[in-house]
Design a protein around this motif. Structure first.
Motif, PDB file in Angstrom:
ATOM      1  N   GLU A  48      30.564  21.115 -21.198  1.00  0.00           N
ATOM      2  CA  GLU A  48      30.186  19.807 -21.945  1.00  0.00           C
ATOM      3  C   GLU A  48      31.132  19.576 -23.244  1.00  0.00           C
ATOM      4  O   GLU A  48      31.479  18.585 -23.357  1.00  0.00           O
ATOM      5  CB  GLU A  48      29.118  20.022 -22.522  1.00  0.00           C
ATOM      6  CG  GLU A  48      27.712  19.487 -21.620  1.00  0.00           C
ATOM      7  CD  GLU A  48      26.259  19.539 -22.357  1.00  0.00           C
ATOM      8  OE1 GLU A  48      25.524  18.709 -21.920  1.00  0.00           O
ATOM      9  OE2 GLU A  48      26.207  20.190 -23.198  1.00  0.00           O
ATOM     10  N   ASP A  49      31.727  20.880 -23.794  1.00  0.00           N
ATOM     11  CA  ASP A  49      32.499  20.875 -24.706  1.00  0.00           C
ATOM     12  C   ASP A  49      34.144  20.415 -24.390  1.00  0.00           C
ATOM     13  O   ASP A  49      35.020  20.404 -25.173  1.00  0.00           O
ATOM     14  CB  ASP A  49      32.460  21.926 -25.772  1.00  0.00           C
ATOM     15  CG  ASP A  49      32.953  23.142 -25.195  1.00  0.00           C
ATOM     16  OD1 ASP A  49      33.236  23.235 -24.027  1.00  0.00           O
ATOM     17  OD2 ASP A  49      32.923  24.272 -25.716  1.00  0.00           O
ATOM     18  N   GLY A  50      34.156  20.023 -23.110  1.00  0.00           N
ATOM     19  CA  GLY A  50      35.688  19.667 -22.661  1.00  0.00           C
ATOM     20  C   GLY A  50      36.566  20.958 -22.303  1.00  0.00           C
ATOM     21  O   GLY A  50      37.489  20.835 -21.660  1.00  0.00           O
ATOM     22  N   THR A  51      35.937  22.341 -22.429  1.00  0.00           N
ATOM     23  CA  THR A  51      36.830  23.500 -22.045  1.00  0.00           C
ATOM     24  C   THR A  51      36.450  23.792 -20.641  1.00  0.00           C
ATOM     25  O   THR A  51      35.282  23.457 -19.952  1.00  0.00           O
ATOM     26  CB  THR A  51      36.235  24.525 -22.831  1.00  0.00           C
ATOM     27  OG1 THR A  51      34.916  24.855 -22.876  1.00  0.00           O
ATOM     28  CG2 THR A  51      36.624  24.357 -24.450  1.00  0.00           C
ATOM     29  N   GLU A  52      37.315  24.424 -20.023  1.00  0.00           N
ATOM     30  CA  GLU A  52      37.259  25.030 -18.544  1.00  0.00           C
ATOM     31  C   GLU A  52      37.704  26.610 -18.687  1.00  0.00           C
ATOM     32  O   GLU A  52      38.270  26.908 -19.714  1.00  0.00           O
ATOM     33  CB  GLU A  52      38.106  24.063 -17.714  1.00  0.00           C
ATOM     34  CG  GLU A  52      39.483  24.055 -18.107  1.00  0.00           C
ATOM     35  CD  GLU A  52      39.915  22.993 -19.024  1.00  0.00           C
ATOM     36  OE1 GLU A  52      40.951  23.216 -19.595  1.00  0.00           O
ATOM     37  OE2 GLU A  52      39.573  21.933 -19.003  1.00  0.00           O
ATOM     38  N   GLN A  53      36.998  27.487 -17.805  1.00  0.00           N
ATOM     39  CA  GLN A  53      37.245  28.675 -17.578  1.00  0.00           C
ATOM     40  C   GLN A  53      37.498  29.217 -16.112  1.00  0.00           C
ATOM     41  O   GLN A  53      36.617  28.777 -15.498  1.00  0.00           O
ATOM     42  CB  GLN A  53      36.160  29.392 -18.478  1.00  0.00           C
ATOM     43  CG  GLN A  53      36.542  30.975 -18.364  1.00  0.00           C
ATOM     44  CD  GLN A  53      35.278  31.472 -19.266  1.00  0.00           C
ATOM     45  OE1 GLN A  53      34.256  30.853 -19.647  1.00  0.00           O
ATOM     46  NE2 GLN A  53      35.409  32.725 -19.513  1.00  0.00           N
ATOM     47  N   VAL A  54      38.676  29.957 -15.930  1.00  0.00           N
ATOM     48  CA  VAL A  54      38.441  30.658 -14.531  1.00  0.00           C
ATOM     49  C   VAL A  54      37.397  31.715 -14.640  1.00  0.00           C
ATOM     50  O   VAL A  54      37.514  32.459 -15.653  1.00  0.00           O
ATOM     51  CB  VAL A  54      39.686  31.233 -14.142  1.00  0.00           C
ATOM     52  CG1 VAL A  54      39.811  32.072 -13.053  1.00  0.00           C
ATOM     53  CG2 VAL A  54      40.772  29.990 -14.061  1.00  0.00           C
ATOM     54  N   LEU A  55      36.459  31.893 -13.843  1.00  0.00           N
ATOM     55  CA  LEU A  55      35.574  32.784 -13.801  1.00  0.00           C
ATOM     56  C   LEU A  55      35.769  33.797 -12.641  1.00  0.00           C
ATOM     57  O   LEU A  55      36.448  33.575 -11.658  1.00  0.00           O
ATOM     58  CB  LEU A  55      34.104  32.459 -13.393  1.00  0.00           C
ATOM     59  CG  LEU A  55      33.625  30.811 -14.233  1.00  0.00           C
ATOM     60  CD1 LEU A  55      32.610  30.316 -13.672  1.00  0.00           C
ATOM     61  CD2 LEU A  55      33.309  31.647 -15.645  1.00  0.00           C
ATOM     62  N   SER A  56      35.463  35.041 -12.872  1.00  0.00           N
ATOM     63  CA  SER A  56      35.694  36.118 -11.875  1.00  0.00           C
ATOM     64  C   SER A  56      34.861  36.221 -10.968  1.00  0.00           C
ATOM     65  O   SER A  56      35.215  36.655  -9.996  1.00  0.00           O
ATOM     66  CB  SER A  56      35.565  37.737 -12.779  1.00  0.00           C
ATOM     67  OG  SER A  56      34.341  37.754 -13.244  1.00  0.00           O
ATOM     68  N   LYS A  57      33.700  35.862 -11.136  1.00  0.00           N
ATOM     69  CA  LYS A  57      32.495  35.765  -9.888  1.00  0.00           C
ATOM     70  C   LYS A  57      31.846  34.098 -10.090  1.00  0.00           C
ATOM     71  O   LYS A  57      31.926  33.687 -11.242  1.00  0.00           O
ATOM     72  CB  LYS A  57      31.596  36.607 -10.107  1.00  0.00           C
ATOM     73  CG  LYS A  57      32.092  38.045  -9.836  1.00  0.00           C
ATOM     74  CD  LYS A  57      32.453  38.274  -8.590  1.00  0.00           C
ATOM     75  CE  LYS A  57      31.433  39.194  -7.729  1.00  0.00           C
ATOM     76  NZ  LYS A  57      31.954  39.580  -6.335  1.00  0.00           N
ATOM     77  N   SER A  58      31.168  33.697  -9.159  1.00  0.00           N
ATOM     78  CA  SER A  58      30.535  32.601  -9.110  1.00  0.00           C
ATOM     79  C   SER A  58      29.248  32.689 -10.058  1.00  0.00           C
ATOM     80  O   SER A  58      28.476  33.666 -10.166  1.00  0.00           O
ATOM     81  CB  SER A  58      29.919  32.540  -7.545  1.00  0.00           C
ATOM     82  OG  SER A  58      28.809  31.380  -7.617  1.00  0.00           O
ATOM     83  N   PRO A  59      29.226  31.908 -10.918  1.00  0.00           N
ATOM     84  CA  PRO A  59      28.033  31.868 -11.882  1.00  0.00           C
ATOM     85  C   PRO A  59      26.585  31.816 -11.326  1.00  0.00           C
ATOM     86  O   PRO A  59      25.681  32.531 -11.823  1.00  0.00           O
ATOM     87  CB  PRO A  59      28.023  30.815 -12.923  1.00  0.00           C
ATOM     88  CG  PRO A  59      29.032  29.581 -11.989  1.00  0.00           C
ATOM     89  CD  PRO A  59      29.836  30.642 -11.251  1.00  0.00           C
ATOM     90  N   VAL A  60      26.504  31.371  -9.862  1.00  0.00           N
ATOM     91  CA  VAL A  60      25.379  31.513  -9.234  1.00  0.00           C
ATOM     92  C   VAL A  60      24.925  32.583  -8.608  1.00  0.00           C
ATOM     93  O   VAL A  60      23.727  32.947  -8.720  1.00  0.00           O
ATOM     94  CB  VAL A  60      25.079  30.249  -8.333  1.00  0.00           C
ATOM     95  CG1 VAL A  60      24.194  30.307  -7.227  1.00  0.00           C
ATOM     96  CG2 VAL A  60      25.289  28.628  -8.859  1.00  0.00           C
ATOM     97  N   GLU A  61      25.985  33.287  -8.176  1.00  0.00           N
ATOM     98  CA  GLU A  61      25.677  34.642  -7.728  1.00  0.00           C
ATOM     99  C   GLU A  61      25.638  35.683  -8.704  1.00  0.00           C
ATOM    100  O   GLU A  61      24.604  36.487  -8.498  1.00  0.00           O
ATOM    101  CB  GLU A  61      27.113  35.141  -7.035  1.00  0.00           C
ATOM    102  CG  GLU A  61      27.287  34.304  -5.453  1.00  0.00           C
ATOM    103  CD  GLU A  61      26.233  34.524  -4.607  1.00  0.00           C
ATOM    104  OE1 GLU A  61      25.588  35.771  -4.431  1.00  0.00           O
ATOM    105  OE2 GLU A  61      25.610  33.522  -4.171  1.00  0.00           O
TER     106      GLU A  61
END
Length: 167
Positions: free
Chosen positions: A122-135
């Motif tokens: 929501e704050d306009g940032t983005e980030q590559v995640l090492s794993k799926s947040p749902v997983e």
């Protein structure tokens, strides 16, 4: 005087709303940005010198999340698992199936399910995640009902499929 303050406040809210609406990314913009970010991470941080640099996007989808809930448990989960370090809610994440030379096993390329998601907050940032947040959520909470967390899934099939070499 009160009337002027009121008019100014209304105008300020309208301007803020217009700016916020402009800041929202389309599904296509999120996918393009996410794939570029994933390529950058894989090229600079994940692939080893032994790798041939193979990078294949075979499937892309955008998972849109609820950012709040009236259900106490779901609200807790959203806050605990779907926010960034600043506490901003994750609005969506792009998830790709990636075939790479992670194991330096060319010509056989694997989907290792690492660094295949990019979160948008929501704050306009983005980030590559090492794993799926749902997983991660499922593994830590043992919860498999996602109807109070996932608002919508935009399945883009092969629209963003590509093969490239990152070396």
């Amino acid at each position: 005087m009160k009337k002027r303050v009121f008019v100014f406040a209304v105008l300020a809210m309208m301007l803020f709303g217009a700016l916020t609406a402009q800041a929202e990314l389309t599904t296509e913009e999120m996918c393009t940005m996410a794939i570029d970010m994933l390529k950058n991470v894989w090229k600079n941080d994940v692939l080893t010198d032994d790798s041939d640099g193979y990078f294949e996007v075979a499937h892309t989808r955008v998972i849109y999340l609820f950012t709040e809930s009236s259900d106490e448990n779901k609200a807790k989960y959203l806050q605990q698992y779907f926010t960034n370090d600043n506490g901003a809610a994750m609005e969506a994440f792009v998830e790709c199936t990636l075939f790479t030379d992670y194991f330096s096993s060319a010509p056989y390329y694997s989907d290792v399910m690492l660094y295949h998601c990019v979160a948008f907050y929501e704050d306009g940032t983005e980030q590559v995640l090492s794993k799926s947040p749902v997983e991660i959520f499922r593994a830590r909470s043992f919860e498999t009902r996602y109807d109070g967390i996932i608002r919508e899934i935009a399945d883009l099939d092969g629209k963003y499929n590509e093969i490239c070499y990152l070396k």
